[in-house]
Each structure stands twice: as structure tokens, then as C-alpha cells.
Design a protein around this motif. Sequence first.
Motif, PDB file in Angstrom:
ATOM      1  N   GLY A 106     -32.379 173.554 110.015  1.00  0.00           N
ATOM      2  CA  GLY A 106     -32.663 172.786 108.607  1.00  0.00           C
ATOM      3  C   GLY A 106     -31.909 171.453 108.870  1.00  0.00           C
ATOM      4  O   GLY A 106     -31.074 171.301 109.905  1.00  0.00           O
ATOM      5  N   TYR A 107     -31.795 170.537 107.846  1.00  0.00           N
ATOM      6  CA  TYR A 107     -31.170 169.210 107.946  1.00  0.00           C
ATOM      7  C   TYR A 107     -30.827 168.888 106.559  1.00  0.00           C
ATOM      8  O   TYR A 107     -31.278 169.137 105.593  1.00  0.00           O
ATOM      9  CB  TYR A 107     -32.117 168.005 108.556  1.00  0.00           C
ATOM     10  N   THR A 108     -29.569 168.085 106.568  1.00  0.00           N
ATOM     11  CA  THR A 108     -29.265 167.366 105.437  1.00  0.00           C
ATOM     12  C   THR A 108     -29.069 165.815 105.890  1.00  0.00           C
ATOM     13  O   THR A 108     -28.546 165.528 106.883  1.00  0.00           O
ATOM     14  CB  THR A 108     -27.892 167.811 104.860  1.00  0.00           C
ATOM     15  N   VAL A 109     -30.014 165.060 105.177  1.00  0.00           N
ATOM     16  CA  VAL A 109     -30.282 163.627 105.350  1.00  0.00           C
ATOM     17  C   VAL A 109     -29.893 162.693 104.259  1.00  0.00           C
ATOM     18  O   VAL A 109     -30.342 163.192 103.190  1.00  0.00           O
ATOM     19  CB  VAL A 109     -31.611 163.370 106.067  1.00  0.00           C
ATOM     20  N   GLY A 110     -29.152 161.618 104.252  1.00  0.00           N
ATOM     21  CA  GLY A 110     -28.863 160.975 103.149  1.00  0.00           C
ATOM     22  C   GLY A 110     -27.951 159.778 103.127  1.00  0.00           C
ATOM     23  O   GLY A 110     -27.465 159.534 104.315  1.00  0.00           O
ATOM     24  N   TRP A 111     -28.076 158.896 102.507  1.00  0.00           N
ATOM     25  CA  TRP A 111     -27.502 157.564 102.208  1.00  0.00           C
ATOM     26  C   TRP A 111     -26.541 157.726 101.100  1.00  0.00           C
ATOM     27  O   TRP A 111     -26.699 158.302  99.882  1.00  0.00           O
ATOM     28  CB  TRP A 111     -28.536 156.562 101.685  1.00  0.00           C
ATOM     29  N   PRO A 115     -19.117 152.662  96.493  1.00  0.00           N
ATOM     30  CA  PRO A 115     -18.120 153.685  96.438  1.00  0.00           C
ATOM     31  C   PRO A 115     -18.365 154.772  95.457  1.00  0.00           C
ATOM     32  O   PRO A 115     -18.223 155.894  95.600  1.00  0.00           O
ATOM     33  CB  PRO A 115     -17.040 152.568  95.980  1.00  0.00           C
ATOM     34  N   ALA A 116     -18.979 154.641  94.289  1.00  0.00           N
ATOM     35  CA  ALA A 116     -19.298 155.371  93.272  1.00  0.00           C
ATOM     36  C   ALA A 116     -20.230 156.575  93.930  1.00  0.00           C
ATOM     37  O   ALA A 116     -20.261 157.598  93.450  1.00  0.00           O
ATOM     38  CB  ALA A 116     -19.945 154.861  91.977  1.00  0.00           C
ATOM     39  N   GLY A 117     -21.120 156.048  94.883  1.00  0.00           N
ATOM     40  CA  GLY A 117     -22.226 156.947  95.456  1.00  0.00           C
ATOM     41  C   GLY A 117     -21.534 157.739  96.716  1.00  0.00           C
ATOM     42  O   GLY A 117     -22.038 158.525  97.301  1.00  0.00           O
ATOM     43  N   GLY A 118     -20.232 157.513  97.099  1.00  0.00           N
ATOM     44  CA  GLY A 118     -19.592 157.906  97.993  1.00  0.00           C
ATOM     45  C   GLY A 118     -19.231 157.174  99.368  1.00  0.00           C
ATOM     46  O   GLY A 118     -18.684 157.333 100.413  1.00  0.00           O
ATOM     47  N   ALA A 119     -19.956 155.798  99.470  1.00  0.00           N
ATOM     48  CA  ALA A 119     -19.901 155.050 100.407  1.00  0.00           C
ATOM     49  C   ALA A 119     -18.352 154.580 100.411  1.00  0.00           C
ATOM     50  O   ALA A 119     -17.827 154.117  99.388  1.00  0.00           O
ATOM     51  CB  ALA A 119     -20.855 153.908 100.281  1.00  0.00           C
ATOM     52  N   GLY A 139     -28.227 176.794 102.567  1.00  0.00           N
ATOM     53  CA  GLY A 139     -29.011 176.668 101.188  1.00  0.00           C
ATOM     54  C   GLY A 139     -28.553 175.777 100.227  1.00  0.00           C
ATOM     55  O   GLY A 139     -29.290 175.386  99.276  1.00  0.00           O
ATOM     56  N   ALA A 140     -27.493 175.199 100.302  1.00  0.00           N
ATOM     57  CA  ALA A 140     -27.040 174.158  99.399  1.00  0.00           C
ATOM     58  C   ALA A 140     -27.185 172.727 100.176  1.00  0.00           C
ATOM     59  O   ALA A 140     -26.543 172.409 101.259  1.00  0.00           O
ATOM     60  CB  ALA A 140     -25.219 174.433  99.377  1.00  0.00           C
ATOM     61  N   GLY A 141     -28.006 171.942  99.167  1.00  0.00           N
ATOM     62  CA  GLY A 141     -28.115 170.626  99.698  1.00  0.00           C
ATOM     63  C   GLY A 141     -27.278 169.714  98.888  1.00  0.00           C
ATOM     64  O   GLY A 141     -26.639 170.033  98.282  1.00  0.00           O
ATOM     65  N   LEU A 142     -27.611 168.457  99.049  1.00  0.00           N
ATOM     66  CA  LEU A 142     -26.786 167.301  98.549  1.00  0.00           C
ATOM     67  C   LEU A 142     -26.684 167.716  97.016  1.00  0.00           C
ATOM     68  O   LEU A 142     -25.764 167.464  96.466  1.00  0.00           O
ATOM     69  CB  LEU A 142     -27.684 165.974  98.777  1.00  0.00           C
ATOM     70  N   ARG A 143     -27.623 167.730  96.358  1.00  0.00           N
ATOM     71  CA  ARG A 143     -27.606 167.785  94.766  1.00  0.00           C
ATOM     72  C   ARG A 143     -26.856 169.294  94.536  1.00  0.00           C
ATOM     73  O   ARG A 143     -26.423 169.191  93.077  1.00  0.00           O
ATOM     74  CB  ARG A 143     -28.916 167.996  94.338  1.00  0.00           C
ATOM     75  N   TYR A 144     -27.058 170.229  95.161  1.00  0.00           N
ATOM     76  CA  TYR A 144     -26.160 171.511  94.781  1.00  0.00           C
ATOM     77  C   TYR A 144     -24.768 171.269  94.288  1.00  0.00           C
ATOM     78  O   TYR A 144     -24.439 171.771  93.371  1.00  0.00           O
ATOM     79  CB  TYR A 144     -26.290 172.296  96.004  1.00  0.00           C
TER      80      TYR A 144
END
Length: 156
Positions: A106-111, A115-119, A139-144
Amino acid sequence: MNVTLELDGTLLSKRQTEWGHHLAHPDENPLSTRAEFAGGEVLLENEWCVYSQDSRYADGLPYSGFIVTKRPCQTVFDLTPEEAAATHALLAEVRAHLDASVKRDGYTVGWNVYPAGGAHIPHVHLHIIPRWNTDAAAGAGLRYFLKAAQERRQQR
């Protein structure tokens, strides 16, 4: 495996400081020039962007990498239509490359945006993280993790 993260809001000030530093010193921004990719391996590229697997940023995530635009811009919302299309096209090439070379499940892909979003680097880059069924966090994605942190806060 039980992983506990203490999220007390202090990470934001660190991200804001790093973001501000890179804005004030663009010559030190590790994503602003192609020369900075010398520490990592540029695997794929097109006219508008580059895919790199750079161990300086892998942080224990094997074969993870990022697509970064050649033109400096801060966020995904600042991409031109051409850059957005080129990023998507390169993402398809990255998937084909990783499917053939590392046999992921599987993959986790994200932006991360601002800074509040982690950048912490003000140059748009898309993270591509291969995942395997044997990962402790399979099984744990970004939102998890975001949802788990919110649930924990509500329990207190």
C-alpha cells in the motif's frame, strides 16, 4: 506495539521557526535548488518536478520519497496547472517504479501545508511512503493518528 505520542502543541512553534528561517534564508532551503538533491537520489523527473528518495528525510520510512517542484513555491495551492498535472504524471511513474522495485502492499501519499499542517520547509513537496502489511502501523492512514489524538484529548 504500543506507541504513545505526547502532542502538547509545542511542535507548532518549532515548525513555525523552521518555516520562518527558510523564508528568511532561501539559500538554506534544502528543497529550493536542484543542487540540494545531491544528498539524495533523484530517481525520476519531468520538465516541472523531481522525485527523490533522500535518506536525510526518510526518518525510518524505507523507500519513502517526495516529489518536489523545480520552481520554488510554498504549497500545493500555489501550483500552476502545468505543475499540478506534471506532479500527478510523475506520481504515476513513481508508483510504477515502486511497484516494480519494492513490492509494497500500500501507500501513504500526502501534502503538509503550512506549519500548522506539519510543513517546516516552504517549498511544496508530495510525500510518497510505501507501506507493507507487516508494518506495525499497517492499516493506519493519515487521518488515523489525527483522529486518535482527538479522541484521547476528549477522554481527558
